[in-house]
Write a protein that holds these residues in place. Structure first.
Motif, PDB file in Angstrom:
ATOM      1  N   ASP A 193       0.834  -1.206   0.000  1.00 24.47           N
ATOM      2  CA  ASP A 193       0.000   0.000   0.000  1.00 24.47           C
ATOM      3  C   ASP A 193       0.867   1.253   0.000  1.00 24.47           C
ATOM      4  O   ASP A 193       1.735   1.412   0.867  1.00 24.47           O
ATOM      5  N   TYR A 194       0.601   2.138  -0.947  1.00 24.80           N
ATOM      6  CA  TYR A 194       1.291   3.425  -1.002  1.00 24.80           C
ATOM      7  C   TYR A 194       0.275   4.540  -1.184  1.00 24.80           C
ATOM      8  O   TYR A 194      -0.741   4.370  -1.860  1.00 24.80           O
ATOM      9  N   ASP A 195       0.565   5.680  -0.575  1.00 27.00           N
ATOM     10  CA  ASP A 195      -0.282   6.856  -0.745  1.00 27.00           C
ATOM     11  C   ASP A 195       0.158   7.689  -1.938  1.00 27.00           C
ATOM     12  O   ASP A 195      -0.652   8.403  -2.533  1.00 27.00           O
ATOM     13  N   LEU A 196       1.448   7.616  -2.262  1.00 30.94           N
ATOM     14  CA  LEU A 196       1.996   8.378  -3.379  1.00 30.94           C
ATOM     15  C   LEU A 196       3.169   7.605  -3.957  1.00 30.94           C
ATOM     16  O   LEU A 196       3.911   6.948  -3.215  1.00 30.94           O
ATOM     17  N   ALA A 197       3.346   7.675  -5.270  1.00 32.34           N
ATOM     18  CA  ALA A 197       4.509   7.086  -5.934  1.00 32.34           C
ATOM     19  C   ALA A 197       5.124   8.132  -6.849  1.00 32.34           C
ATOM     20  O   ALA A 197       4.421   8.968  -7.422  1.00 32.34           O
ATOM     21  N   VAL A 198       6.454   8.074  -6.966  1.00 34.30           N
ATOM     22  CA  VAL A 198       7.175   8.969  -7.881  1.00 34.30           C
ATOM     23  C   VAL A 198       7.977   8.093  -8.834  1.00 34.30           C
ATOM     24  O   VAL A 198       8.844   7.334  -8.411  1.00 34.30           O
ATOM     25  N   GLU A 199       7.686   8.186 -10.123  1.00 32.12           N
ATOM     26  CA  GLU A 199       8.272   7.314 -11.146  1.00 32.12           C
ATOM     27  C   GLU A 199       8.603   8.117 -12.405  1.00 32.12           C
ATOM     28  O   GLU A 199       8.096   9.212 -12.613  1.00 32.12           O
ATOM     29  N   ASP A 200       9.466   7.521 -13.243  1.00 32.64           N
ATOM     30  CA  ASP A 200       9.703   8.083 -14.576  1.00 32.64           C
ATOM     31  C   ASP A 200       9.346   7.081 -15.673  1.00 32.64           C
ATOM     32  O   ASP A 200       9.146   7.469 -16.812  1.00 32.64           O
ATOM     33  N   SER A 201       9.281   5.792 -15.325  1.00 37.07           N
ATOM     34  CA  SER A 201       8.929   4.765 -16.307  1.00 37.07           C
ATOM     35  C   SER A 201       7.447   4.847 -16.636  1.00 37.07           C
ATOM     36  O   SER A 201       6.605   4.762 -15.731  1.00 37.07           O
ATOM     37  N   PRO A 202       7.083   4.984 -17.911  1.00 34.91           N
ATOM     38  CA  PRO A 202       5.657   5.060 -18.250  1.00 34.91           C
ATOM     39  C   PRO A 202       4.894   3.791 -17.896  1.00 34.91           C
ATOM     40  O   PRO A 202       3.768   3.864 -17.412  1.00 34.91           O
ATOM     41  N   ASP A 203       5.510   2.638 -18.100  1.00 33.67           N
ATOM     42  CA  ASP A 203       4.826   1.376 -17.786  1.00 33.67           C
ATOM     43  C   ASP A 203       4.625   1.214 -16.287  1.00 33.67           C
ATOM     44  O   ASP A 203       3.549   0.815 -15.828  1.00 33.67           O
ATOM     45  N   MET A 204       5.652   1.523 -15.502  1.00 27.88           N
ATOM     46  CA  MET A 204       5.526   1.378 -14.055  1.00 27.88           C
ATOM     47  C   MET A 204       4.584   2.429 -13.480  1.00 27.88           C
ATOM     48  O   MET A 204       3.813   2.137 -12.554  1.00 27.88           O
ATOM     49  N   ALA A 205       4.622   3.634 -14.024  1.00 28.52           N
ATOM     50  CA  ALA A 205       3.714   4.675 -13.537  1.00 28.52           C
ATOM     51  C   ALA A 205       2.265   4.272 -13.770  1.00 28.52           C
ATOM     52  O   ALA A 205       1.410   4.450 -12.887  1.00 28.52           O
ATOM     53  N   LEU A 206       1.987   3.706 -14.942  1.00 26.66           N
ATOM     54  CA  LEU A 206       0.625   3.272 -15.237  1.00 26.66           C
ATOM     55  C   LEU A 206       0.235   2.075 -14.378  1.00 26.66           C
ATOM     56  O   LEU A 206      -0.911   1.964 -13.926  1.00 26.66           O
ATOM     57  N   PHE A 207       1.178   1.173 -14.126  1.00 32.52           N
ATOM     58  CA  PHE A 207       0.922   0.022 -13.247  1.00 32.52           C
ATOM     59  C   PHE A 207       0.534   0.515 -11.854  1.00 32.52           C
ATOM     60  O   PHE A 207      -0.420   0.026 -11.240  1.00 32.52           O
ATOM     61  N   GLY A 230      -3.829   1.577  -7.942  1.00 33.14           N
ATOM     62  CA  GLY A 230      -4.671   2.663  -7.444  1.00 33.14           C
ATOM     63  C   GLY A 230      -3.929   3.718  -6.646  1.00 33.14           C
ATOM     64  O   GLY A 230      -4.506   4.369  -5.768  1.00 33.14           O
ATOM     65  N   VAL A 231      -2.646   3.910  -6.970  1.00 35.52           N
ATOM     66  CA  VAL A 231      -1.800   4.851  -6.227  1.00 35.52           C
ATOM     67  C   VAL A 231      -1.741   6.193  -6.961  1.00 35.52           C
ATOM     68  O   VAL A 231      -1.556   6.222  -8.184  1.00 35.52           O
ATOM     69  N   SER A 232      -1.867   7.281  -6.222  1.00 32.12           N
ATOM     70  CA  SER A 232      -1.609   8.596  -6.800  1.00 32.12           C
ATOM     71  C   SER A 232      -0.146   8.635  -7.210  1.00 32.12           C
ATOM     72  O   SER A 232       0.740   8.451  -6.376  1.00 32.12           O
ATOM     73  N   THR A 233       0.114   8.878  -8.490  1.00 31.12           N
ATOM     74  CA  THR A 233       1.470   8.723  -9.024  1.00 31.12           C
ATOM     75  C   THR A 233       1.936   9.998  -9.712  1.00 31.12           C
ATOM     76  O   THR A 233       1.259  10.526 -10.599  1.00 31.12           O
ATOM     77  N   ALA A 234       3.096  10.473  -9.272  1.00 30.20           N
ATOM     78  CA  ALA A 234       3.744  11.612  -9.922  1.00 30.20           C
ATOM     79  C   ALA A 234       4.706  11.063 -10.965  1.00 30.20           C
ATOM     80  O   ALA A 234       5.652  10.353 -10.635  1.00 30.20           O
ATOM     81  N   LEU A 235       4.441  11.373 -12.214  1.00 36.83           N
ATOM     82  CA  LEU A 235       5.300  10.950 -13.315  1.00 36.83           C
ATOM     83  C   LEU A 235       6.222  12.110 -13.666  1.00 36.83           C
ATOM     84  O   LEU A 235       5.772  13.148 -14.160  1.00 36.83           O
ATOM     85  N   THR A 281       0.103   6.707 -21.246  1.00 32.50           N
ATOM     86  CA  THR A 281      -1.357   6.752 -21.230  1.00 32.50           C
ATOM     87  C   THR A 281      -1.856   7.639 -20.094  1.00 32.50           C
ATOM     88  O   THR A 281      -1.341   7.578 -18.970  1.00 32.50           O
ATOM     89  N   ILE A 282      -2.838   8.458 -20.360  1.00 28.76           N
ATOM     90  CA  ILE A 282      -3.419   9.335 -19.338  1.00 28.76           C
ATOM     91  C   ILE A 282      -4.284   8.517 -18.385  1.00 28.76           C
ATOM     92  O   ILE A 282      -5.012   7.615 -18.807  1.00 28.76           O
ATOM     93  N   HIS A 283      -4.182   8.813 -17.091  1.00 28.73           N
ATOM     94  CA  HIS A 283      -5.005   8.139 -16.090  1.00 28.73           C
ATOM     95  C   HIS A 283      -5.320   9.140 -14.977  1.00 28.73           C
ATOM     96  O   HIS A 283      -4.523  10.039 -14.699  1.00 28.73           O
TER      97      HIS A 283
END
Length: 209
Positions: A147-161, A167-172, A182-184
């Motif tokens: 469980d995460y409240d926020l994720a910070v990623e640069d990989s498009p595939d991992m950010a979308l995952f 269901g994590v709020s993700t900063a790309l 892909t927009i989400h």
């Protein structure tokens, strides 16, 4: 602090905390005589972007994952300061990397050298790389149970995952290779850590709305 609920935050390493890929064009120019700019890296497949043969790419991959090379990266502007500020406020930071497991010791040494605060260090087999020691890494399926409240990623595939499947709020963090991500609804594109820093405060405010 009354009512304070610490947030659990997933933070990737390469190109999120460590200035990694921007060093690669110089390596490719020196080793293979190819001129490719950072802006030309419009996909996550570096072999294709740099137009390397299988043997050339393996040589390149091994070279940039040597300990001395990994320890030489500079931190991304604002990353360490933001993570320290979050940690000082009691938030929980997990460093989650898709680097090969052979890079574990060098990565931990880099994090210590640059004063990056974290609770957990997690290696994930994000890209199904052969040769990973699965006693040191977890699968994406295992990651999805966390469980995460926020994720910070640069990989498009991992950010979308993270955004769609977990269901994590993700900063790309905006990079040439994730322009076509892909927009989400859970995915927010950010230019810098200045845009990411207030996201934890906004999450905390949601509890009282």
């Amino acid at each position: 602090m009354i009512g304070f609920q610490p947030k659990t935050i997933y933070v990737d390493v390469d190109d999120v905390v460590s200035r990694t890929t921007e060093t690669y064009p110089d390596v490719v120019a020196q080793e293979f005589g190819k001129t490719v700019s950072l802006e030309d890296l419009t996909g996550f497949d570096l072999k294709l972007c740099f137009q390397l043969t299988d043997n050339e790419f393996q040589y390149f991959f091994d070279l940039v994952h040597q300990s001395d090379f990994l320890l030489g990266f500079d931190p991304v502007e604002g990353a360490v300061e933001t993570l320290k500020a979050w940690a000082d406020r009691g938030h929980i930071i997990d460093i989650v990397t898709g680097r090969p497991t052979s890079a574990q010791d060098a990565t931990l040494a880099w994090l210590k050298k640059n004063g990056v605060p974290f609770r957990g260090f997690i290696m994930v087999d994000k890209y199904n790389r052969p040769g990973n020691d699965m006693s040191l890494a977890i699968s994406k399926e295992e990651l999805s149970m966390m469980d995460y409240d926020l994720a910070v990623e640069d990989s498009p595939d991992m950010a979308l995952f993270l955004a769609r499947d977990m269901g994590v709020s993700t900063a790309l963090i905006h990079k040439p290779w994730n322009r076509k991500c892909t927009i989400h609804d859970n995915l927010i594109r950010c230019i810098s850590w200045n845009e990411i820093y207030p996201m934890v405060k906004e999450l905390a405010l949601e509890e009282y709305e």
